[in-house]
Design a protein around this motif. Structure first.
Motif, PDB file in Angstrom:
ATOM      1  N   ILE A   1      -2.299   0.744   7.732  1.00 11.13           N
ATOM      2  CA  ILE A   1      -1.525   1.774   7.057  1.00 11.13           C
ATOM      3  C   ILE A   1      -2.386   3.004   6.839  1.00 11.13           C
ATOM      4  O   ILE A   1      -1.914   4.129   6.912  1.00 11.13           O
TER       5      ILE A   1
ATOM      6  N   VAL B   1       0.867  -1.176   0.000  1.00 16.65           N
ATOM      7  CA  VAL B   1       0.000   0.000   0.000  1.00 16.65           C
ATOM      8  C   VAL B   1       0.899   1.219   0.000  1.00 16.65           C
ATOM      9  O   VAL B   1       1.913   1.243   0.679  1.00 16.65           O
ATOM     10  N   THR B   2       0.553   2.214  -0.785  1.00 19.78           N
ATOM     11  CA  THR B   2       1.286   3.471  -0.726  1.00 19.78           C
ATOM     12  C   THR B   2       0.324   4.581  -0.374  1.00 19.78           C
ATOM     13  O   THR B   2      -0.874   4.492  -0.658  1.00 19.78           O
ATOM     14  N   ALA B   3       0.877   5.615   0.227  1.00 20.71           N
ATOM     15  CA  ALA B   3       0.033   6.741   0.623  1.00 20.71           C
ATOM     16  C   ALA B   3       0.762   8.030   0.315  1.00 20.71           C
ATOM     17  O   ALA B   3       1.895   8.232   0.739  1.00 20.71           O
TER      18      ALA B   3
ATOM     19  N   ALA C   1      -2.216   4.709   9.941  1.00 23.80           N
ATOM     20  CA  ALA C   1      -0.895   5.298  10.096  1.00 23.80           C
ATOM     21  C   ALA C   1      -0.784   6.570   9.288  1.00 23.80           C
ATOM     22  O   ALA C   1      -0.252   7.563   9.749  1.00 23.80           O
ATOM     23  N   PHE C   2      -1.322   6.524   8.075  1.00 23.42           N
ATOM     24  CA  PHE C   2      -1.235   7.685   7.217  1.00 23.42           C
ATOM     25  C   PHE C   2      -1.964   8.858   7.834  1.00 23.42           C
ATOM     26  O   PHE C   2      -1.487   9.979   7.832  1.00 23.42           O
TER      27      PHE C   2
ATOM     28  N   THR D   1       8.623   4.950   7.381  1.00 23.07           N
ATOM     29  CA  THR D   1       7.301   5.210   6.818  1.00 23.07           C
ATOM     30  C   THR D   1       7.433   5.754   5.399  1.00 23.07           C
ATOM     31  O   THR D   1       6.730   5.312   4.491  1.00 23.07           O
TER      32      THR D   1
ATOM     33  N   ASN E   1       8.435   2.968   3.007  1.00 23.26           N
ATOM     34  CA  ASN E   1       7.328   2.074   2.706  1.00 23.26           C
ATOM     35  C   ASN E   1       6.312   2.744   1.800  1.00 23.26           C
ATOM     36  O   ASN E   1       5.728   2.106   0.936  1.00 23.26           O
ATOM     37  N   PHE E   2       6.087   4.023   1.989  1.00 27.20           N
ATOM     38  CA  PHE E   2       5.067   4.705   1.222  1.00 27.20           C
ATOM     39  C   PHE E   2       5.576   5.155  -0.141  1.00 27.20           C
ATOM     40  O   PHE E   2       4.844   5.755  -0.898  1.00 27.20           O
ATOM     41  N   THR E   3       6.840   4.901  -0.445  1.00 25.76           N
ATOM     42  CA  THR E   3       7.322   5.226  -1.780  1.00 25.76           C
ATOM     43  C   THR E   3       7.561   3.950  -2.570  1.00 25.76           C
ATOM     44  O   THR E   3       8.389   3.897  -3.446  1.00 25.76           O
ATOM     45  N   TYR E   4       6.780   2.912  -2.246  1.00 27.18           N
ATOM     46  CA  TYR E   4       6.878   1.641  -2.956  1.00 27.18           C
ATOM     47  C   TYR E   4       6.579   1.871  -4.428  1.00 27.18           C
ATOM     48  O   TYR E   4       5.605   2.492  -4.814  1.00 27.18           O
TER      49      TYR E   4
END
Lengths: 168, 206
Positions: A158, A115-117, A161-162, B39, B42-45
């Motif tokens: 997540i 998952v990306t945010a 978390a975001f 974080t 992980n969020f720049t996958y």
């Protein structure tokens, strides 16, 4: 949003399970869509979220080890919320939120579910790299209990978390 | 020589304060910095796309075995009564709705026997003329895995909050199309024009 996110987390609880065996995809699905009671409040995924959960699990080959790992991490997350005694994620302390963020990172690092945010969008990927779903992060904040994406425990965590990291 | 000595001395003092500051920041915020870095990582996958599988259906069980990915065009909506054909995509993000009709990812797909929710803008080439539809008018969804024909059973104006209460069940295959209302509105509105249609005919492609 608050109650919806709380529902999102609760949905993936595996309460009362000892996890003495590896969890199959079907087991994971069953646990994600059933109702749970946390701190006196009963929660269950909405119709649309159940649809998404079933579709994701059907289409993606989630390994037993990943399912088991997610299940255990969700238990940890729920323990945090239970111990806090809150009925809404917004009532969590900063320290508890950081713990949840750590769990999210941990799951993302150790499973194949990604998952990306970004500031505006949360994106969930299929295991073949294509996008499974995408939604406006503002929607997660504003929408009600019937309109929250309840993908997998990883997503919900997540997602939390975001949202919560922006308040650090 | 004295100038060089002065320069070295200044660098040494600057380095000392830099080190002190860095040490204090590290001691005070180390965990938080690590958390943010992890974080961020992980969020720049960046996904590595493998070969995309086509949408597929088991013709014996009529079960979709591989779904469209988010943003993929998987059909065309045809409404003969108002003479429109609109490309149909999986997903209903703003980017998708710029290109055609968007299928809400929390609803079912044609053939699954459930509630199907599709949105499009109130442009003349999309859903502007939905209010002109009458009972029994046909809506045809020509997908990559089959052709599904529906007949109108209802059409009405609804508030957004009412639309959000739609239940996505598998009791009966029902198509729900909606667009912003009034039709000449520019920008965000609180109302939607919603059309309900019931499945009447199916033809699966080989």
């Amino acid at each position: 949003m608050k109650k919806g996110l709380f529902i999102a987390l609760v949905t993936f609880l595996v309460l009362g399970f000892n996890n003495v065996y590896a969890m199959s995809k079907n087991d994971l699905e069953e646990k994600l869509i059933k109702s749970y009671t946390i701190n006196g409040t009963t929660f269950q995924a909405s119709d649309s979220d159940i649809t998404k959960i079933k579709r994701y699990i059907k289409q993606n080959d989630i390994s037993e080890s990943d399912a088991d790992y997610i299940s255990k991490k969700v238990d940890e997350a729920i323990d945090i919320i239970e111990e806090s005694g809150v009925k809404s994620l917004n009532e969590l302390t900063k320290k508890d939120r950081e713990k949840l963020v750590s769990i999210c990172n941990d799951v993302s690092e150790h499973t194949a579910i990604k998952v990306t945010a970004s500031k505006k969008t949360i994106t969930i990927y299929n295991m073949d790299g294509t996008i499974f779903d995408e939604f406006d992060s503002e929607v997660v904040k504003k929408t009600g209990t019937t309109n929250i994406l309840l993908m997998t425990s990883v997503v919900s965590l997540i997602g939390v978390a975001f949202i919560t990291r922006k308040k650090f | 020589m004295k100038t060089l000595e002065a320069i070295v001395k200044r660098f040494a003092i600057a380095f000392f304060f830099f080190s002190l500051t860095t040490t204090l920041v590290y001691l005070g915020c180390n965990k938080k910095i690590s958390l943010y870095i992890r974080t961020f990582n992980n969020f720049t996958y960046v996904p590595q796309e493998k070969e995309k599988k086509p949408v597929a259906i088991n013709l014996e069980t009529k079960e979709i075995t591989h779904y469209p990915y988010y943003g993929e065009k998987f059909g065309i909506i045809k409404i003969p009564a108002i003479d429109i054909q609109v490309n149909l995509y999986h997903g209903d993000s703003l980017e998708i709705l710029k290109k055609g009709a968007g299928h809400y990812s929390g609803s079912y797909f044609p053939s699954e026997g459930g509630t199907i929710l599709i949105a499009a803008h109130n442009r003349s080439e999309y859903f502007k003329y939905l209010p002109k539809l009458k009972l029994d008018d046909e809506i045809i969804i020509d997908t990559t895995y089959g052709v599904f024909t529906y007949k109108i059973i209802d059409g009405k104006v609804m508030k957004i909050k009412e639309l959000e209460k739609i239940r996505f069940t598998q009791e009966k295959e029902t198509l729900v199309l909606y667009t912003c209302y009034p039709m000449n509105a520019l920008g965000f509105t609180n109302e939607r024009y919603v059309v309900y249609a019931s499945l009447t005919e199916v033809s699966y492609e080989n």
